[in-house]
Design an enzyme around this catalytic site. Structure first.
Site, PDB file in Angstrom:
ATOM      1  N   CYS A 163       0.854  -1.190   0.000  1.00 46.74           N
ATOM      2  CA  CYS A 163       0.000   0.000   0.000  1.00 46.74           C
ATOM      3  C   CYS A 163       0.894   1.244   0.000  1.00 46.74           C
ATOM      4  O   CYS A 163       1.621   1.484  -0.954  1.00 46.74           O
ATOM      5  CB  CYS A 163      -0.950  -0.044   1.185  1.00 46.74           C
ATOM      6  N   ASP A 210      -9.260  -3.365  -6.963  1.00 42.95           N
ATOM      7  CA  ASP A 210      -8.636  -2.174  -6.379  1.00 42.95           C
ATOM      8  C   ASP A 210      -8.441  -1.131  -7.482  1.00 42.95           C
ATOM      9  O   ASP A 210      -7.320  -0.803  -7.873  1.00 42.95           O
ATOM     10  CB  ASP A 210      -7.301  -2.575  -5.748  1.00 42.95           C
ATOM     11  N   HIS A 241      -7.965  -4.473  -2.703  1.00 40.70           N
ATOM     12  CA  HIS A 241      -6.787  -3.849  -2.109  1.00 40.70           C
ATOM     13  C   HIS A 241      -6.452  -4.609  -0.827  1.00 40.70           C
ATOM     14  O   HIS A 241      -7.331  -5.107  -0.136  1.00 40.70           O
ATOM     15  CB  HIS A 241      -7.096  -2.381  -1.788  1.00 40.70           C
TER      16      HIS A 241
END
Length: 279
Positions: A163, A210, A241
């Site tokens: 991330c 995502d 995600h």
């Protein structure tokens, strides 16, 4: 494999800290992997990933980006962040960045708890201005692992980020000319001006659902190809995600297993190319 794992300090006068894991009873220096955190910090998930990479035969190190001056602010303490993550896990992902929806959900909590979570979320999602400082910390970590830490000195260094850490992994590939490889787990691509500076192979691992991140991958791949860079990537069907984070509802076992296998193969290629073959 038996591991040694603990928090250590590094950088000028030990001003930074991070979580380090390495195989016990190994005398020779080993290649190193920088594990770059999600916005949740170096929590138990990131510490677990760090240990898993160390089990594969590396020095693995997760810089604590929230502890730039040794101390972590109370608002970003691990128990506060864990509570904020649990709150976000309880609302639809589409509401995470919707201030009104978030405010409404927080209002349903006891006042003190809701106020504390709101403060922590404000810090977590307002990290843009801190990115230069984060880059400074991970550059210092890379230099320390490569030149200063006796158990990895003289060996290659690669990065694996998740991330926010995935975005930082891509940025480090452009900022550190000695980096051996960079893995991006569902992180934003580096800006266009950084792409010509990328000097190592890059692996990208993304979830199909995502969209905010994954929709930019084809253009990123084309820009890297046009610049003569090495980039391979995989988009996992039906994955969200943070599909690799087994503490989140978005975790997907099949995608996580395949992604970790690809990561270890990538690290083997980029970090151990000069080692003698086993016959």
């Amino acid at each position: 494999m038996s591991l040694l794992a603990d928090w250590v300090h590094y950088g000028d006068d030990g001003k930074y800290r991070g979580y380090l894991a390495r195989p016990d009873h190994v005398k020779e220096p080993l290649p190193a992997v920088i594990v770059l955190q999600e916005i949740w910090g170096v929590d138990e998930h990131i510490r677990d990933v760090t240990r898993r990479i160390a089990q594969a035969g590396y020095v693995a190190f997760a810089p604590d980006l929230f502890a730039g001056n040794r101390e972590v602010a109370d608002v970003l303490a691990e128990d506060r962040v864990k509570e904020a993550k649990q709150f976000l896990n309880s609302i639809p992902p589409a509401h995470w960045r919707d201030a009104e929806q978030q405010k409404s959900a927080l209002a349903a909590l006891p006042e003190a708890k809701g106020r504390a979570i709101a403060e922590t979320l404000g810090e977590l999602f307002n990290h843009g201005g801190r990115m230069p400082g984060y880059i400074q910390q991970i550059m210092a970590a890379s230099a320390w692992l490569r030149d200063g830490f006796e158990h990895s000195r003289g060996c290659g260094v690669a990065s694996v980020g998740f991330c926010m850490g995935g975005a930082l992994s891509g940025m480090l590939a452009a900022r550190d000319p000695k980096l051996s490889g960079a893995v991006i787990f569902y992180g934003s691509a580096p800006s266009a001006d950084l792409i010509p500076e990328i000097g190592c192979p890059v692996l990208g691992l993304y979830g199909e659902l995502d969209k905010r991140i994954t929709d930019e991958v084809p253009a990123f791949a084309e820009a890297l190809r046009a610049a003569g860079k090495t980039f391979e990537y995989r988009i996992y069907d039906g994955a969200q995600h943070a599909f690799f984070n087994d503490t989140r509802p978005s975790f997907q076992m099949a995608a996580s297993r395949d992604a970790f296998t690809r990561t270890l193969a990538f690290l083997q290629r980029t970090l151990t190319a000069g080692e003698p073959a086993v016959v």
